[in-house]
Enzyme design. Sequence first.
Site, PDB file in Angstrom:
ATOM      1  N   ARG A 220       0.825  -1.207   0.000  1.00 42.27           N
ATOM      2  CA  ARG A 220       0.000   0.000   0.000  1.00 42.27           C
ATOM      3  C   ARG A 220       0.863   1.263   0.000  1.00 42.27           C
ATOM      4  NH1 ARG A 220      -4.231   1.188  -2.181  1.00 42.27           N
ATOM      5  NH2 ARG A 220      -2.664   2.561  -3.093  1.00 42.27           N
ATOM      6  N   CYS A 224       1.061   3.938  -3.118  1.00 46.35           N
ATOM      7  CA  CYS A 224       0.731   5.353  -2.916  1.00 46.35           C
ATOM      8  C   CYS A 224       1.827   6.246  -3.502  1.00 46.35           C
ATOM      9  CB  CYS A 224       0.539   5.654  -1.430  1.00 46.35           C
ATOM     10  SG  CYS A 224      -1.059   5.133  -0.779  1.00 46.35           S
TER      11      CYS A 224
END
Length: 263
Positions: A220, A224
Amino acid sequence: MSRLGVVFLIAFSVSAFSQDITKEIQRYRQMIADGSPVELFELAGEELWKKPQGPNNVSLEKCDLGMGPGVLKGAYARLPRYFKDADRVMDLETRLLYCMTTLQGRTREEATSRVFGTADRPAEMESLSAYIAGHSRGMKIAPGLSHPREKEAYALGKALYFHRSGAWDFSCTSCHGEEGKRIRMQELPALHKPDYARAVVATWPAYRVSTSQFITLQWRMNDCYRQMRMPEPNFGSETTVALITFLTATGKGEPYRGPGNKR
């Protein structure tokens, strides 16, 4: 109708629509939770945890995740934390990588050659994360925050969360800085606020229905940075661990309910 009345009617309609979307998304999450394949990843992770690998031909069963060699119960809920043997703060995946190299004798290059999997071929880190995290269900999230290095990691993570940089001059707050923000019906919680962070950190790592993948917090963080058009960080870098420390600390005290499900 007066102009003020029109404005009020529009505001009321938008609010009602937003509430309907939130209810439908909650209902959708409950539906996918009932048929989630998370258990399959946990089973695969158990096999990998017990499988002898590397030049030393040993398993990870003596890996110390902070609660003692081989102890899994509650370990995930206490991460990230400082590990004296490595002299750094580590999240789950960073610690697993450490055990792969020190216990199993694998090189970092080999152990990290494929840390992010695909729908038809999950990565080793993903299945291991599912298995280990599952042993912390119901336990309150309590990352290490007392050691000086843990405090440094938290401070760095907080600074990175608000720091704008890259080609688009983005920061984490560009998406996760305001309440009520959405993109394509997806809620973007203000993760620097405990009320929002708790619900998020209590359900990662998670199975993502839209891509049929099990994804981790390292994934994650990496994704990002990719979406913000910034250089993608190295796996288990000080940057990603610091951000995970900040987010987890912000959501501390919440009972762990993962591995979860995401849209």
